[in-house]
Enzyme design. Structure first.
Site, mmCIF file in Angstrom:
data_model
loop_
_atom_site.group_PDB
_atom_site.id
_atom_site.type_symbol
_atom_site.label_atom_id
_atom_site.label_comp_id
_atom_site.label_asym_id
_atom_site.label_seq_id
_atom_site.Cartn_x
_atom_site.Cartn_y
_atom_site.Cartn_z
ATOM 1 N N ASP A 129 0.816 -1.217 0.000
ATOM 2 C CA ASP A 129 0.000 0.000 0.000
ATOM 3 C C ASP A 129 0.852 1.270 0.000
ATOM 4 O O ASP A 129 0.500 2.263 -0.636
ATOM 5 C CB ASP A 129 -0.905 0.007 1.238
ATOM 6 N N GLU A 134 2.808 5.968 -2.945
ATOM 7 C CA GLU A 134 3.918 6.730 -3.520
ATOM 8 C C GLU A 134 3.673 7.019 -4.999
ATOM 9 O O GLU A 134 3.861 8.143 -5.479
ATOM 10 C CB GLU A 134 5.182 5.870 -3.375
ATOM 11 N N GLY A 441 -0.741 3.326 5.587
ATOM 12 C CA GLY A 441 0.335 2.562 6.204
ATOM 13 C C GLY A 441 1.606 3.352 6.440
ATOM 14 O O GLY A 441 2.553 2.826 7.016
HETATM 15 N N1 ATP Z 1 14.130 0.569 -2.527
HETATM 16 C C1 ATP Z 1 13.493 0.941 -1.419
HETATM 17 N N2 ATP Z 1 14.120 0.918 -0.214
HETATM 18 C C2 ATP Z 1 13.470 1.245 0.919
HETATM 19 N N3 ATP Z 1 12.190 1.657 0.960
HETATM 20 C C3 ATP Z 1 11.513 1.696 -0.200
HETATM 21 C C4 ATP Z 1 12.119 1.343 -1.437
HETATM 22 N N4 ATP Z 1 11.214 1.478 -2.425
HETATM 23 C C5 ATP Z 1 10.076 1.910 -1.843
HETATM 24 N N5 ATP Z 1 10.251 2.043 -0.508
HETATM 25 C C6 ATP Z 1 9.257 2.449 0.517
HETATM 26 O O1 ATP Z 1 8.861 1.315 1.265
HETATM 27 C C7 ATP Z 1 7.606 1.600 1.869
HETATM 28 C C8 ATP Z 1 6.832 0.332 2.132
HETATM 29 O O2 ATP Z 1 6.693 -0.398 0.978
HETATM 30 P P1 ATP Z 1 5.440 -1.263 0.583
HETATM 31 O O3 ATP Z 1 4.200 -0.515 0.771
HETATM 32 O O4 ATP Z 1 5.731 -1.767 -0.790
HETATM 33 O O5 ATP Z 1 5.511 -2.504 1.579
HETATM 34 P P2 ATP Z 1 4.843 -2.799 2.995
HETATM 35 O O6 ATP Z 1 4.861 -1.575 3.843
HETATM 36 O O7 ATP Z 1 5.522 -4.006 3.508
HETATM 37 O O8 ATP Z 1 3.367 -3.207 2.621
HETATM 38 P P3 ATP Z 1 1.928 -2.590 3.029
HETATM 39 O O9 ATP Z 1 2.030 -1.120 2.732
HETATM 40 O O10 ATP Z 1 0.980 -3.328 2.147
HETATM 41 O O11 ATP Z 1 1.718 -2.885 4.480
HETATM 42 C C9 ATP Z 1 6.904 2.525 0.908
HETATM 43 O O12 ATP Z 1 6.360 3.607 1.593
HETATM 44 C C10 ATP Z 1 7.976 2.978 -0.057
HETATM 45 O O13 ATP Z 1 8.055 4.397 -0.095
HETATM 46 C C1 6CM Z 2 -8.028 -9.889 18.575
HETATM 47 C C2 6CM Z 2 -7.889 -10.027 17.160
HETATM 48 C C3 6CM Z 2 -7.483 -8.737 16.635
HETATM 49 C C4 6CM Z 2 -7.487 -8.759 15.176
HETATM 50 C C5 6CM Z 2 -7.476 -7.377 14.688
HETATM 51 C C6 6CM Z 2 -7.561 -7.397 13.231
HETATM 52 C C7 6CM Z 2 -7.922 -6.058 12.714
HETATM 53 C C8 6CM Z 2 -7.485 -6.007 11.316
HETATM 54 C C9 6CM Z 2 -7.939 -4.759 10.629
HETATM 55 C C10 6CM Z 2 -7.064 -4.544 9.459
HETATM 56 C C11 6CM Z 2 -7.367 -3.244 8.813
HETATM 57 C C12 6CM Z 2 -6.318 -2.934 7.812
HETATM 58 C C13 6CM Z 2 -6.539 -1.619 7.219
HETATM 59 C C14 6CM Z 2 -5.489 -1.347 6.231
HETATM 60 C C15 6CM Z 2 -4.569 -0.439 6.390
HETATM 61 C C16 6CM Z 2 -3.511 -0.186 5.411
HETATM 62 O O1 6CM Z 2 -3.674 1.090 4.872
HETATM 63 C C17 6CM Z 2 -2.157 -0.218 6.087
HETATM 64 C C18 6CM Z 2 -1.077 -0.204 5.033
HETATM 65 O O2 6CM Z 2 -0.969 -1.398 4.391
HETATM 66 N N1 6CM Z 2 -1.971 -1.379 6.914
HETATM 67 C C19 6CM Z 2 -2.090 -1.293 8.221
HETATM 68 O O3 6CM Z 2 -2.355 -0.265 8.775
HETATM 69 C C20 6CM Z 2 -1.846 -2.586 9.000
HETATM 70 C C21 6CM Z 2 -2.780 -2.682 10.139
HETATM 71 C C22 6CM Z 2 -2.555 -3.918 10.955
HETATM 72 C C23 6CM Z 2 -3.365 -3.883 12.185
HETATM 73 C C24 6CM Z 2 -3.111 -5.042 13.081
#
Ligand code: ATP
Ligand code: 6CM
Ligand code: CA
Length: 471
Positions: A129, A134, A441
């Protein structure tokens, strides 16, 4: 999908690749081989199929791909090379691939492009995400700069981008992909991109004191999710597991935050946060939303659009909150298959504002648990949910004066528009603890924010227009 020559064993056969729908919104790429009595007929078939495919101008021919090798389980490159690139190749799509070397590499690269993006039909994001966010920033900022739109103005009317964003999930939550596609399967994403599917999305712009901060397309969260994300950033090396650890820690700390939330309810939309309708392709609520919004705004000046676009009265809620969440879309993801707000819409110009007041640990645990099953997470006395077009959050030590409650709506609008809210701090005030916002996120180190939702629809780009003319 594409017709290709078949060499062995039948020299008069050809194979067509096609998409087959499977369970749980997954798509598969399948082959079917046809046999012809002679070479001439086989050539005719291949030519006819190829010509018909060429007429489909919404299908991409050339894509710009960004891969974040550090997202999720660090598998983005492997996922792209093994599962996606071969499908793009079979579909005759050419690609320019950039493996990012740092955070914001893709955003800065896109911002720096001027005419150079014209050769592409879309941008593909291989990551999570944060990476989608980005790329969204890169494209939206580029488009606003090109059209001289000042993004620092909270009332700026965003110009739609001409390039679509395709998402190949390779992150930790992949909520934007899961919410739009119904699954976080890279092959399904690749096939949607190949057949030229597109989906408009709500984009929430976030400002602080007339300064643009961020766009959000999934969750803007203060309190619980803000704290989970802040803590999990220190544990990035753990991959997706960091969220579980930070989640447990944040849950146990049971922090609450005081503040006021001002919001404009979306009264003209057809849907409600608890109507149990799910937003699917061709959703009538989104269609009605964007139609009535366009019709309503057609005869208004740019300044009036901001004020009338809200179309309703401001409401205020004050108190102590464990979480303040704005879900622009349902935020469904593998952890929570129905999401934070299961009936939120992808492109209706609204967000669901979920306010979780201070309650017992047990109550909050039950609320969280209901995100993982079919029970209603809003059915608690300490939870309220509002469908809103815009909102404003003021933490306790920056609260809006009580006297604003007596203001007329137009005066309130004027103050929001000019950001005429000043923190009211008294020397005797305790500085109440503040959380951060999480935006798709990533952490926003601000507590006081203004947010407004608008629908972002991609326009037909130069290459598509060219192909339509050729037809
Ligand atoms: N080469 C890189 N090195 C370090 N950070 C990077 C690089 N390329 C992108 N990023 C940054 O890494 C951050 C997280 O990446 P990404 O969202 O792909 O993975 P994630 O955080 O594990 O997944 P999610 O957002 O689904 O939880 C992004 O905000 C991005 O700006
Ligand atoms: C007792 C059991 C408890 C279980 C709780 C489960 C609740 C899950 C709700 C998940 C909601 C996710 C919303 C998404 C947000 C994304 O923009 C963000 C970036 O990837 N991820 C998180 O914030 C990651 C968020 C992670 C939260 C744990
Ligand atoms: Ca929405």
């Amino acid at each position: 999908m594409v017709a290709k020559q078949h060499t062995k064993p039948d020299p008069h056969a050809f194979t067509v690749c096609y998409v087959r729908r499977s369970a749980h919104h997954r798509w598969l790429c399948c082959d079917i081989t046809f046999s012809c009595p002679n070479q001439g007929l086989r050539q005719q078939w291949i030519q006819a199929i190829s010509e018909n495919l060429a007429l489909l101008s919404h299908r991409p021919r050339c894509l710009l791909v960004y891969i974040n090798p550090h997202g999720g389980r660090h598998l983005a490159k492997w996922i792209y090379d093994r599962k996606v690139a071969p499908l793009f190749c079979r579909a005759g799509i050419s690609t320019d691939v950039i493996i990012t070397e740092r955070a914001n590499h893709a955003r800065d690269h896109l911002r720096a492009q001027h005419g150079d993006l014209k050769k592409y039909d879309g941008v593909v994001c291989v990551g999570g995400d944060g990476m989608v966010n980005e790329i969204l920033h890169g494209l939206v900022s580029r488009t606003q700069t090109d059209h001289r739109v000042d993004q620092n103005q909270p009332d700026a009317h965003l110009v739609p981008c001409s390039l679509r964003i395709g998402i190949i999930p390779a992150g930790s939550t992949d909520c934007i992909c899961y919410t739009t596609m119904g699954t976080n399967d890279p092959v399904t994403s690749a096939l949607h991109i190949i057949v030229g599917d597109s989906q408009p999305m709500d984009v929430c712009s976030v400002h602080n004191n007339n300064t643009f901060l961020k766009y959000s397309v999934s969750l803007l969260g203060y309190g619980f999710y803000g704290d989970v994300l802040t803590d999990s950033e220190k544990k990035r090396w753990m991959g997706p597991l960091r969220y579980d650890l930070a989640g447990v820690k944040t849950f146990l700390s049971h922090n609450y935050y005081e503040g006021s939330i001002w919001f404009v309810p979306a009264q003209e939309t057809q849907g409600q946060p608890r109507d149990q309708e799910q937003c699917l392709a061709g959703c009538h609520v989104c269609q009605q939303g964007s139609y009535s919004e366009k019709k309503k705004l057609k005869h208004l000046s740019e300044d009036e659009k901001f004020i009338k676009g809200s179309g309703s009265e401001w409401c205020v809620v004050r108190g102590k909150f464990l979480a303040v969440n704005a879900a622009t879309v349902s935020c469904a993801c593998p952890r929570s298959p129905r999401g934070l707000s299961p009936s939120a819409h992808l492109a209706d110009g609204t967000a669901d504002l979920i306010l979780v007041r201070k309650c017992s640990r047990f109550g909050f645990f039950r609320h969280l648990l209901r995100h993982t099953n079919a029970d209603d997470q809003f059915d608690h006395p300490f939870v309220e949910v509002h469908r809103v077009r815009r909102f404003l959050f003021q933490p306790k030590n920056q609260e809006v004066s009580d006297s604003t409650e007596d203001l007329s709506d137009s005066e309130m609008e004027k103050r929001v528009k000019t950001n005429a809210f000043r923190p009211i701090c008294h020397a005797s005030d305790d500085i109440t603890a503040q959380s951060n916002w999480t935006c798709d996120g990533e952490i926003l180190p601000h507590a006081a924010i203004q947010a407004a939702v608008s629908v972002m629809n991609s326009t037909t780009n130069a290459r598509q227009k060219e192909r339509q003319r050729e037809k």
